[in-house]
Scaffold this motif. Structure first.
Motif, PDB file in Angstrom:
ATOM      1  N   LYS A 265       7.106   9.201 -26.536  1.00  0.00           N
ATOM      2  CA  LYS A 265       7.350   8.148 -25.529  1.00  0.00           C
ATOM      3  C   LYS A 265       7.785   8.731 -24.194  1.00  0.00           C
ATOM      4  CE  LYS A 265       9.089   4.644 -28.630  1.00  0.00           C
ATOM      5  NZ  LYS A 265      10.146   5.286 -29.407  1.00  0.00           N
ATOM      6  N   GLY A 266       8.382   9.902 -24.234  1.00  0.00           N
ATOM      7  CA  GLY A 266       8.900  10.540 -23.016  1.00  0.00           C
ATOM      8  C   GLY A 266      10.415  10.616 -23.047  1.00  0.00           C
ATOM      9  N   CYS A 267      10.958  11.824 -22.896  1.00  0.00           N
ATOM     10  CA  CYS A 267      12.410  11.992 -22.863  1.00  0.00           C
ATOM     11  C   CYS A 267      12.737  13.214 -22.013  1.00  0.00           C
ATOM     12  CB  CYS A 267      12.970  12.174 -24.284  1.00  0.00           C
ATOM     13  SG  CYS A 267      12.406  13.680 -25.100  1.00  0.00           S
ATOM     14  N   ASN A 268      14.038  13.504 -21.838  1.00  0.00           N
ATOM     15  CA  ASN A 268      14.326  14.614 -20.922  1.00  0.00           C
ATOM     16  C   ASN A 268      13.939  15.972 -21.494  1.00  0.00           C
ATOM     17  OD1 ASN A 268      16.347  14.680 -22.755  1.00  0.00           O
ATOM     18  ND2 ASN A 268      18.029  14.888 -21.297  1.00  0.00           N
ATOM     19  N   VAL A 269      13.795  16.071 -22.830  1.00  0.00           N
ATOM     20  CA  VAL A 269      13.383  17.358 -23.405  1.00  0.00           C
ATOM     21  C   VAL A 269      11.914  17.664 -23.067  1.00  0.00           C
ATOM     22  CG1 VAL A 269      13.109  18.688 -25.535  1.00  0.00           C
ATOM     23  CG2 VAL A 269      15.100  17.233 -25.222  1.00  0.00           C
ATOM     24  N   CYS A 270      11.049  16.644 -23.179  1.00  0.00           N
ATOM     25  CA  CYS A 270       9.628  16.888 -22.864  1.00  0.00           C
ATOM     26  C   CYS A 270       9.337  16.544 -21.400  1.00  0.00           C
ATOM     27  CB  CYS A 270       8.719  16.104 -23.802  1.00  0.00           C
ATOM     28  SG  CYS A 270       8.877  14.314 -23.684  1.00  0.00           S
ATOM     29  N   LYS A 271      10.358  16.401 -20.634  1.00  0.00           N
ATOM     30  CA  LYS A 271      10.257  16.050 -19.208  1.00  0.00           C
ATOM     31  C   LYS A 271       9.365  14.819 -19.011  1.00  0.00           C
ATOM     32  CE  LYS A 271      11.020  20.755 -17.579  1.00  0.00           C
ATOM     33  NZ  LYS A 271      10.092  21.776 -18.057  1.00  0.00           N
ATOM     34  N   TYR A 272       9.514  13.888 -19.881  1.00  0.00           N
ATOM     35  CA  TYR A 272       8.808  12.587 -19.818  1.00  0.00           C
ATOM     36  C   TYR A 272       7.295  12.709 -19.875  1.00  0.00           C
ATOM     37  CZ  TYR A 272      13.493  11.198 -19.037  1.00  0.00           C
ATOM     38  OH  TYR A 272      14.830  11.041 -19.217  1.00  0.00           O
ATOM     39  N   SER A 273       6.789  13.817 -20.476  1.00  0.00           N
ATOM     40  CA  SER A 273       5.337  13.955 -20.588  1.00  0.00           C
ATOM     41  C   SER A 273       4.879  13.595 -22.002  1.00  0.00           C
ATOM     42  CB  SER A 273       4.921  15.398 -20.289  1.00  0.00           C
ATOM     43  OG  SER A 273       5.356  16.236 -21.357  1.00  0.00           O
ATOM     44  N   GLY A 274       5.819  13.567 -22.965  1.00  0.00           N
ATOM     45  CA  GLY A 274       5.424  13.293 -24.348  1.00  0.00           C
ATOM     46  C   GLY A 274       4.911  14.531 -25.080  1.00  0.00           C
ATOM     47  N   TRP A 275       4.796  15.672 -24.369  1.00  0.00           N
ATOM     48  CA  TRP A 275       4.266  16.898 -24.986  1.00  0.00           C
ATOM     49  C   TRP A 275       5.220  18.058 -24.773  1.00  0.00           C
ATOM     50  CZ3 TRP A 275      -0.133  16.768 -27.871  1.00  0.00           C
ATOM     51  CH2 TRP A 275      -0.973  15.660 -27.703  1.00  0.00           C
ATOM     52  N   LEU A 276       5.246  18.973 -25.730  1.00  0.00           N
ATOM     53  CA  LEU A 276       6.094  20.169 -25.593  1.00  0.00           C
ATOM     54  C   LEU A 276       5.282  21.414 -25.889  1.00  0.00           C
ATOM     55  CD1 LEU A 276       9.168  18.855 -27.451  1.00  0.00           C
ATOM     56  CD2 LEU A 276       9.278  19.994 -25.254  1.00  0.00           C
ATOM     57  N   GLU A 277       5.435  22.414 -25.020  1.00  0.00           N
ATOM     58  CA  GLU A 277       4.685  23.649 -25.227  1.00  0.00           C
ATOM     59  C   GLU A 277       5.321  24.423 -26.377  1.00  0.00           C
ATOM     60  OE1 GLU A 277       4.933  26.332 -21.897  1.00  0.00           O
ATOM     61  OE2 GLU A 277       4.681  27.914 -23.405  1.00  0.00           O
ATOM     62  N   ILE A 278       4.497  24.895 -27.320  1.00  0.00           N
ATOM     63  CA  ILE A 278       5.134  25.732 -28.342  1.00  0.00           C
ATOM     64  C   ILE A 278       4.562  27.139 -28.460  1.00  0.00           C
ATOM     65  CG2 ILE A 278       5.971  23.779 -29.718  1.00  0.00           C
ATOM     66  CD1 ILE A 278       4.205  24.857 -31.953  1.00  0.00           C
ATOM     67  N   LEU A 279       3.375  27.382 -27.931  1.00  0.00           N
ATOM     68  CA  LEU A 279       2.898  28.771 -28.020  1.00  0.00           C
ATOM     69  C   LEU A 279       1.826  29.080 -26.992  1.00  0.00           C
ATOM     70  CD1 LEU A 279      -0.060  28.640 -29.633  1.00  0.00           C
ATOM     71  CD2 LEU A 279       1.400  28.479 -31.605  1.00  0.00           C
ATOM     72  N   GLY A 280       1.595  30.392 -26.806  1.00  0.00           N
ATOM     73  CA  GLY A 280       0.500  30.881 -25.984  1.00  0.00           C
ATOM     74  C   GLY A 280      -0.527  31.514 -26.894  1.00  0.00           C
ATOM     75  N   CYS A 281      -1.806  31.462 -26.496  1.00  0.00           N
ATOM     76  CA  CYS A 281      -2.838  32.000 -27.371  1.00  0.00           C
ATOM     77  C   CYS A 281      -4.111  32.291 -26.586  1.00  0.00           C
ATOM     78  CB  CYS A 281      -3.153  31.014 -28.491  1.00  0.00           C
ATOM     79  SG  CYS A 281      -3.720  29.411 -27.886  1.00  0.00           S
ATOM     80  N   GLY A 282      -5.077  32.859 -27.252  1.00  0.00           N
ATOM     81  CA  GLY A 282      -6.357  33.094 -26.600  1.00  0.00           C
ATOM     82  C   GLY A 282      -7.191  34.086 -27.374  1.00  0.00           C
ATOM     83  N   MET A 283      -8.376  34.404 -26.812  1.00  0.00           N
ATOM     84  CA  MET A 283      -9.246  35.403 -27.426  1.00  0.00           C
ATOM     85  C   MET A 283      -8.857  36.761 -26.856  1.00  0.00           C
ATOM     86  SD  MET A 283     -10.934  33.489 -29.354  1.00  0.00           S
ATOM     87  CE  MET A 283     -12.094  34.662 -30.059  1.00  0.00           C
ATOM     88  N   VAL A 284      -8.648  37.738 -27.740  1.00  0.00           N
ATOM     89  CA  VAL A 284      -8.186  39.055 -27.291  1.00  0.00           C
ATOM     90  C   VAL A 284      -9.151  39.603 -26.237  1.00  0.00           C
ATOM     91  CG1 VAL A 284      -7.612  41.412 -28.015  1.00  0.00           C
ATOM     92  CG2 VAL A 284      -7.150  39.475 -29.548  1.00  0.00           C
ATOM     93  N   ASP A 285      -8.609  40.001 -25.088  1.00  0.00           N
ATOM     94  CA  ASP A 285      -9.439  40.505 -23.993  1.00  0.00           C
ATOM     95  C   ASP A 285     -10.168  41.780 -24.455  1.00  0.00           C
ATOM     96  OD1 ASP A 285      -9.158  40.231 -20.601  1.00  0.00           O
ATOM     97  OD2 ASP A 285     -10.066  42.043 -21.458  1.00  0.00           O
ATOM     98  N   PRO A 286     -11.477  41.881 -24.169  1.00  0.00           N
ATOM     99  CA  PRO A 286     -12.226  43.083 -24.594  1.00  0.00           C
ATOM    100  C   PRO A 286     -11.555  44.372 -24.114  1.00  0.00           C
ATOM    101  CG  PRO A 286     -13.722  41.452 -23.666  1.00  0.00           C
ATOM    102  CD  PRO A 286     -12.349  40.900 -23.510  1.00  0.00           C
ATOM    103  N   ASN A 287     -10.904  44.338 -22.938  1.00  0.00           N
ATOM    104  CA  ASN A 287     -10.201  45.539 -22.464  1.00  0.00           C
ATOM    105  C   ASN A 287      -9.157  45.997 -23.475  1.00  0.00           C
ATOM    106  OD1 ASN A 287     -11.553  45.661 -20.105  1.00  0.00           O
ATOM    107  ND2 ASN A 287      -9.937  44.731 -18.840  1.00  0.00           N
ATOM    108  N   VAL A 288      -8.423  45.031 -24.050  1.00  0.00           N
ATOM    109  CA  VAL A 288      -7.359  45.377 -25.001  1.00  0.00           C
ATOM    110  C   VAL A 288      -7.971  46.005 -26.253  1.00  0.00           C
ATOM    111  CG1 VAL A 288      -5.481  44.451 -26.418  1.00  0.00           C
ATOM    112  CG2 VAL A 288      -5.847  43.568 -24.102  1.00  0.00           C
ATOM    113  N   LEU A 289      -9.112  45.438 -26.701  1.00  0.00           N
ATOM    114  CA  LEU A 289      -9.784  46.018 -27.872  1.00  0.00           C
ATOM    115  C   LEU A 289     -10.176  47.466 -27.570  1.00  0.00           C
ATOM    116  CD1 LEU A 289     -12.094  43.016 -28.906  1.00  0.00           C
ATOM    117  CD2 LEU A 289     -10.001  43.762 -30.041  1.00  0.00           C
ATOM    118  N   GLU A 290     -10.770  47.682 -26.405  1.00  0.00           N
ATOM    119  CA  GLU A 290     -11.221  49.043 -26.056  1.00  0.00           C
ATOM    120  C   GLU A 290     -10.033  49.996 -25.891  1.00  0.00           C
ATOM    121  OE1 GLU A 290     -14.257  50.173 -26.119  1.00  0.00           O
ATOM    122  OE2 GLU A 290     -15.207  48.237 -26.528  1.00  0.00           O
TER     123      GLU A 290
END
Ligand code: DAH
Length: 339
Positions: A265-290
């Motif tokens: 619904k929105g509160c001060n913890v989610c800054k009234y957005s209704g969503w909370l960030e919990i992690l970062g992610c992605g596809m491993v950059d080819p540079n890192v593999l190399e």
């Protein structure tokens, strides 16, 4: 019945005994086969269904109180007796208070459990790291702000040595050492040069995830994150992936879950957005593999990293990070491990 229980409790509170015989009489009167508690349990059958829960709890509390009162009295009596007579070595020792697991350990174990079921191994790396494993091999450009003294703790004598700022350093170590397929998570402690407040701490915990094989796709990443969320927070929790940027993943995303504190619904913890960030992610950059000796033409992979305090905060609705580090027993004893 409730009033009656209160009255008995009051009587028991008032009771005092000096000798073993008196204590034994007290025990028989309350806990004996024909004692007061046995009577209460007998009458319990007649309690109307809607009061059963409350009355049941009260009777159990009363029983516990009387048992511990008896232990206290026995202890006091034996202390007094010791001076005059011989010590009774068969007496039980004073009751020890059982410890509880730290909420961060409970959540870490749950995360390990969930990913363990999916075939992820656990890997660990050092907390005192070098620039290569924390930054360079993860594709951080030389001028990246995370390399600034303001964000990272360096060892004064040698700026190549630092306290790891994230557990992504462990994925570098694993990739250097192992050949794909790699499927591992790395829980651990990380350090950042932050002023301590309710929302930030200079020490916290992360879990890093890494999967590298042929044909690993973003869809695989999304599926595993959805599975994780449902196992950790429940089936009715939704996730949302927002495009983001990390030097070591391309494309990168941040994952939000709908706020468990206000139910979206929105509160001060989610800054009234209704969503909370919990992690970062992605596809491993080819540079890192190399950089780590893995053929980026043949293999792809995904990675993710989450803060354990963050997950614990959402699970237990504890909003001040500092509580996790103060080791105040009144806080710690409230958490029960599910396994
Ligand atoms: N290391 C990042 C941090 O500490 C979290 C993270 C983001 C880890 C994306 C990852 C990832 O593996 O792919 O903020």
């Amino acid at each position: 019945m409730l009033q009656n229980i209160e009255k008995i409790l009051e009587e028991a509170r008032q009771f005092n005994a000096e000798t073993r015989e008196e204590i034994e009489q007290f025990r028989i009167r309350y806990l004996g086969k024909k004692g007061v508690l046995a009577d209460l349990f007998k009458n319990f059958k007649q309690v109307p269904a809607e009061q059963k829960k409350e009355v049941g709890q009260k009777i159990n509390q009363l029983k516990q109180f009387i048992s511990s009162r008896i232990e206290e009295l026995i202890l006091a009596a034996s202390v007094e007796v010791t001076g005059k007579e011989s010590t009774d070595l068969t007496l039980p020792g004073p009751p020890l208070q059982l410890g509880a697991r730290h909420p961060i350990s409970i959540v870490r174990n749950q995360i390990i459990d969930i990913f363990g079921r999916l075939g992820f191994t656990i890997s660990e790396g050092p907390e005192i790291e070098d620039d290569w494993h924390v930054f360079s091999a993860l594709n951080f450009p030389p001028e990246h702000p995370a390399r600034d003294m303001q964000d990272t703790f360096f060892i004064e004598k040698d700026p190549d040595i630092l306290l790891r700022t994230h557990t992504s350093s462990v994925q570098v170590r694993v990739m250097e050492k192992e050949k794909p397929p790699i499927r591992t998570i790395s829980p651990g402690r990380v350090f950042r040069n932050e002023a301590i407040s309710a929302r930030a701490h200079c020490i916290f915990h992360q879990v890093e995830g890494l999967y590298i094989d042929e044909n690993v796709s973003f869809a695989d990443l999304k599926q595993i994150l959805l599975y994780f969320t449902h196992e950790m927070f429940g089936k009715d929790v939704d996730i949302r992936l927002r495009p983001s940027y990390f030097p070591f993943t391309e494309p990168s995303a941040e994952m939000d879950i709908n706020c468990q504190i206000c139910g979206g619904k929105g509160c001060n913890v989610c800054k009234y957005s209704g969503w909370l960030e919990i992690l970062g992610c992605g596809m491993v950059d080819p540079n890192v593999l190399e950089f780590t000796g893995i053929d980026s033409k043949k293999y792809t992979g995904y990675a993710f990293g989450m803060g354990i305090e963050r997950v614990a905060m959402l699970k237990y609705q504890v909003r001040d990070l500092r509580l996790y580090f103060e080791n105040d027993i009144r806080f710690l004893e409230q958490f029960q491990a599910a396994h």
